[in-house]
Write an enzyme that holds these catalytic residues in place. Sequence first.
Site, PDB file in Angstrom:
ATOM      1  N   GLU A 299       0.844  -1.156  -0.056  1.00 11.79           N
ATOM      2  CA  GLU A 299      -0.097  -0.138   0.042  1.00 11.79           C
ATOM      3  C   GLU A 299       0.994   1.284   0.297  1.00 11.79           C
ATOM      4  OE1 GLU A 299      -3.475   1.961   2.946  1.00 11.79           O
ATOM      5  OE2 GLU A 299      -2.036   0.418   3.532  1.00 11.79           O
TER       6      GLU A 299
ATOM      7  N   LYS B 102      -9.830   2.301  -3.028  1.00 10.82           N
ATOM      8  CA  LYS B 102     -10.223   1.772  -1.675  1.00 10.82           C
ATOM      9  C   LYS B 102     -11.749   2.166  -1.464  1.00 10.82           C
ATOM     10  CE  LYS B 102      -8.837   1.161   3.312  1.00 10.82           C
ATOM     11  NZ  LYS B 102      -7.526   1.463   4.205  1.00 10.82           N
TER      12      LYS B 102
ATOM     13  N   CYS C 266      -5.403  -2.909   2.909  1.00 12.43           N
ATOM     14  CA  CYS C 266      -5.347  -2.815   4.422  1.00 12.43           C
ATOM     15  C   CYS C 266      -6.543  -2.973   5.011  1.00 12.43           C
ATOM     16  CB  CYS C 266      -5.088  -1.384   4.778  1.00 12.43           C
ATOM     17  SG  CYS C 266      -4.272  -1.091   6.614  1.00 12.43           S
TER      18      CYS C 266
END
Length: 503
Positions: A258, A315, A368
């Site tokens: 990330e 995301k 994440c």
Amino acid sequence: MLARFGPLGVALALGAVMAQGLAPQNWVLAAPIGLIGISFLFLRETTHGRAWWLGWCFGAGYFATGLSWIVEPFQIDAATYGWMAPFALVFLAGGLALFWGGAFYVAQRVSRGNWRILALIGAWSLMEFLRAYALTGFPWAALGQLAVGDLTLRLLPWIGPHGVALAKLLVCLPLPLLAQRKLWALIPSGAAVAIVGTVLPSLPKPEDVTMTDHMVRLVQPNAPQDEKWDPEKRWDFVRRQVGYSAIAPQPDLIVWPETAVPQLLNYATDTLEVISQSAHGTPILMGIQREEDGSYFNSAVLLDADGEPQATYDKVHLVPFGEYMPFPDLVARFGIYGLAARANSGYSAGAGQPVLPSPVGRFLPLICYEGVFPHEVPTVADRPDFLALLTNDAWFGTYSGPQQHLVQAQMRAAEQGLPMVRVANTGVSAMIDPFGRIVPDAMIPLGQAGFVDAALPSPLPATLYAHTGDWPWFGICVFFLGIPAFFGIYVTRRKQAVKVSSL
């Protein structure tokens, strides 16, 4: 002991003991000790209020111990955010404990006598559902995450995390009734054990996993969060990843973690071209930020052989108080912004979670925090070949946080029957097979820089949990609460009717 410390103090201590079942301790006896102990205390309570405090103290001890890593993000910029750390732990532990206090209150309120144990099983399970879904959800440290081992990983494809949690409650909570010679307490415990014993022999064995002929390189730069964006150091970590990516022989796909490039995608054309040339044209999946119409996104991009973005994912599930702030205008007046926010208003959420193509198969990207939510990993309607989780666990410190995050990644793989490529900035990076196991010799430990080439495992057929999700277990939990609640109300009304008729 109860006389000296009081039941609330003992409940607090039992919660702290049960937290030792979470990674990295993974103590197998932690859950039985905690659950049996709190069940014994619950059976001694006679008022709704005391039952609430008992559940809250148990939860507070559990969450304060198990989620102690939550103070780590505030130490990255201690001068600005350090003062918030103790408040974060207190409010997080105390807030999550409200769910458990509510479960104990409801069980005491709606049922009578020993029926309260069944009511507690149902109410506690439903509160864990609420914790996983409400207000964007926070299922971290759920009961299903205690002492995750081979047994749990082999059950997850069939019953999911909430089913595993329910099984633990069924086995442990009724056992204190045996001290009162209530042999029926063995029925739910025995039924859970019998079902597990019946199902386990028929489950596929982890050694049944097969490997594809695709090789994936996992790259871990090990950039501490307080140095990751330092202008004098940040490009050193990029060069480190470039060096690892250039090493021959070349795999079929290279994966960086990330926010691996400290530059907006909008202005990174030259950088990405250099990266791709260094990797000899091998496609690279990496995390990077991008901007569009004034909104910032935490994204993952797949670069083709020329360094051009072939596919982009933004995301979807952002971290509250991290990547965005609820009521941003209000809290900004106090100078408080998201810890990882690119702009004062934070990141924007992506439009959806697509399955993307790659040289090694179709994959579902996760960034994440998104790997924490089992119900947000859709894989049946458009089933991918693997999951790809890009994360920066440097935010979680160097001990329990990254290890607990890794365990949840293993659970997602097992639940869906899909392999997972997990690449973390500081670790743990690993290739996870569709049974939730880390592939041997395919892991980079926490706090180390390096890379590993690993064969990509083949996916399994869609699991039962992938088809059903959580809802069957939600219905079962409602049943466990509803039956004792019905009999509790029925008995109360019968007693009232008898009193009236005797007047």
